[in-house]
Design an enzyme around this catalytic site. Sequence first.
Site, PDB file in Angstrom:
ATOM      1  N   ASP A   1     105.177  47.788 -47.467  1.00  0.00           N
ATOM      2  CA  ASP A   1     105.601  48.422 -46.209  1.00  0.00           C
ATOM      3  C   ASP A   1     105.428  47.406 -45.078  1.00  0.00           C
ATOM      4  OD1 ASP A   1     105.180  51.715 -44.865  1.00  0.00           O
ATOM      5  OD2 ASP A   1     105.550  49.892 -43.728  1.00  0.00           O
TER       6      ASP A   1
ATOM      7  N   ASP B   1     112.206  49.471 -44.602  1.00  0.00           N
ATOM      8  CA  ASP B   1     111.014  48.609 -44.581  1.00  0.00           C
ATOM      9  C   ASP B   1     110.009  48.906 -45.684  1.00  0.00           C
ATOM     10  OD1 ASP B   1     109.498  50.827 -43.585  1.00  0.00           O
ATOM     11  OD2 ASP B   1     108.243  49.428 -42.446  1.00  0.00           O
ATOM     12  N   GLU B   2     110.411  49.725 -46.641  1.00  0.00           N
ATOM     13  CA  GLU B   2     109.444  50.185 -47.637  1.00  0.00           C
ATOM     14  C   GLU B   2     110.060  50.225 -49.024  1.00  0.00           C
ATOM     15  OE1 GLU B   2     107.227  54.144 -47.657  1.00  0.00           O
ATOM     16  OE2 GLU B   2     108.119  53.977 -45.672  1.00  0.00           O
TER      17      GLU B   2
HETATM   18  P1  TTP Z   1     107.054  52.894 -40.613  1.00  0.00           P
HETATM   19  O1  TTP Z   1     106.800  51.982 -41.766  1.00  0.00           O
HETATM   20  O2  TTP Z   1     106.553  54.279 -40.683  1.00  0.00           O
HETATM   21  O3  TTP Z   1     106.445  52.258 -39.285  1.00  0.00           O
HETATM   22  P2  TTP Z   1     106.331  50.758 -38.835  1.00  0.00           P
HETATM   23  O4  TTP Z   1     106.828  49.812 -39.865  1.00  0.00           O
HETATM   24  O5  TTP Z   1     106.981  50.625 -37.503  1.00  0.00           O
HETATM   25  O6  TTP Z   1     104.782  50.567 -38.600  1.00  0.00           O
HETATM   26  P3  TTP Z   1     103.617  50.399 -39.695  1.00  0.00           P
HETATM   27  O7  TTP Z   1     102.999  49.063 -39.406  1.00  0.00           O
HETATM   28  O8  TTP Z   1     102.670  51.508 -39.405  1.00  0.00           O
HETATM   29  O9  TTP Z   1     104.245  50.496 -41.030  1.00  0.00           O
HETATM   30  O10 TTP Z   1     108.602  52.974 -40.347  1.00  0.00           O
HETATM   31  C1  TTP Z   1     109.459  51.868 -40.506  1.00  0.00           C
HETATM   32  C2  TTP Z   1     110.516  51.854 -39.412  1.00  0.00           C
HETATM   33  O11 TTP Z   1     111.240  53.074 -39.428  1.00  0.00           O
HETATM   34  C3  TTP Z   1     109.929  51.720 -38.022  1.00  0.00           C
HETATM   35  O12 TTP Z   1     109.739  50.377 -37.634  1.00  0.00           O
HETATM   36  C4  TTP Z   1     110.925  52.443 -37.187  1.00  0.00           C
HETATM   37  C5  TTP Z   1     111.560  53.472 -38.096  1.00  0.00           C
HETATM   38  N1  TTP Z   1     111.020  54.815 -37.788  1.00  0.00           N
HETATM   39  C6  TTP Z   1     111.798  55.691 -37.029  1.00  0.00           C
HETATM   40  O13 TTP Z   1     112.924  55.376 -36.686  1.00  0.00           O
HETATM   41  N2  TTP Z   1     111.262  56.924 -36.729  1.00  0.00           N
HETATM   42  C7  TTP Z   1     110.004  57.312 -37.093  1.00  0.00           C
HETATM   43  O14 TTP Z   1     109.559  58.417 -36.782  1.00  0.00           O
HETATM   44  C8  TTP Z   1     109.220  56.392 -37.890  1.00  0.00           C
HETATM   45  C9  TTP Z   1     107.838  56.780 -38.337  1.00  0.00           C
HETATM   46  C10 TTP Z   1     109.767  55.175 -38.197  1.00  0.00           C
HETATM   47 MG    MG Z   2     106.229  49.970 -41.870  1.00  0.00          MG
END
Ligand code: TTP
Ligand code: MG
Length: 355
Positions: free
Chosen positions: A10, A104-105
Amino acid sequence: MDERKIIHIDMDAFYASVEMLDNPELRDKPIAVGWDSQRSVILTANYAARKFGVKSAMSAAIGAQKCPDLIFVPPRFPRYKEISNAIHEIFYRYTDVIEPLSLDEAYLDVTYNKLDLPSATLIAQMIKNDIRREISLVASAGVSYNKFLAKIASDQDKPDGLFVILPNQAIAFLENLPIHLFYGVGKVTADKFRTMGVHFGRDLKELSLDFLVKQFGKSGAYFYSVVRGIDDRVVQADRTRKSVGMETTFDTDIFDYTSFYAEAAELLTHLWKKYGRFRPAKTLTLKLKFTNFKVITRSNSVPEGFLKEETAFETLQHLVEIVFPLELPVRLIGVQFSNFLEDHEEEGQQLTLNF
Ligand code: TTP
Ligand code: MG
């Protein structure tokens, strides 16, 4: 079920990190990705902004209240997709069993991996290194023997995390895990659990399967299993890729056979190393873009597939001979494998990497 090795990757603050990557001026400032209008919602925030309590799904108005210097950056989804593809390319060096959950995952099953590495932790570290070195972004990884544990593990040590849950650690880890951190437990479910006196995994374990199913339906059975470290869901490999290719654009156009062949051969060498030897293909395609931007492709197939590098090179040479003499100088060359031996007739997308 035999023991598996699963990695969940992630990216850290994904959209925000891409924006900082592309605009270094933003690097030390608190940023939120989203539109700066009262009614819009923040998609994500970088870690500088998170210190102020700014986070995903928060309204832009509240974000700006919490962090007066917050900079709003509008999202650029095609760019996130492009980076996501590049990250997947790194995954494919290690395994084809990749299940993306979002841009991103992804889950990776590395039980049998392309490099025959015995340690999933080592692979996770290598992937993190590759992503950092080649894309200049930071990823967190979780490693365990099933999807549920790997997913939770990747969140334990963010940012830049690498968290491993070994089989003999899983039960204790789950007993001490707060209920809201169980994947699949949202806010509503967490509240419901708390009213039942369930705050940690160990409390959840006290509840019978019957009771959980009555309360939560199908999810109840899932909760009953995962808290015991059981999750047999397989990593669903993405089989949509119909071709893999690499191409290069020249600073100076090419017209002579020797330079042309040398460039094409270099591309094929890299393509072979990255994919060819792992995923035998039946078709090799050579692509040319002339100075006037006209594009032509020439392909050749071998029914048994390109099992050896030499065969691919012989075919490449043949294709180069077909296009010579060139009608015009060439500004771009690409080589591509398609028609993979193991593939069925599925719809899919094409994928080309710049080299
Ligand atoms: P996440 O992996 O949940 O968040 P992140 O990568 O920004 O932060 P972390 O370091 O905690 O992993 O989500 C990935 C992307 O998805 C994030 O950059 C933006 C998008 N996203 C949205 O558009 N809406 C949301 O509610 C969430 C949680 C994420
Ligand atoms: Mg993330």
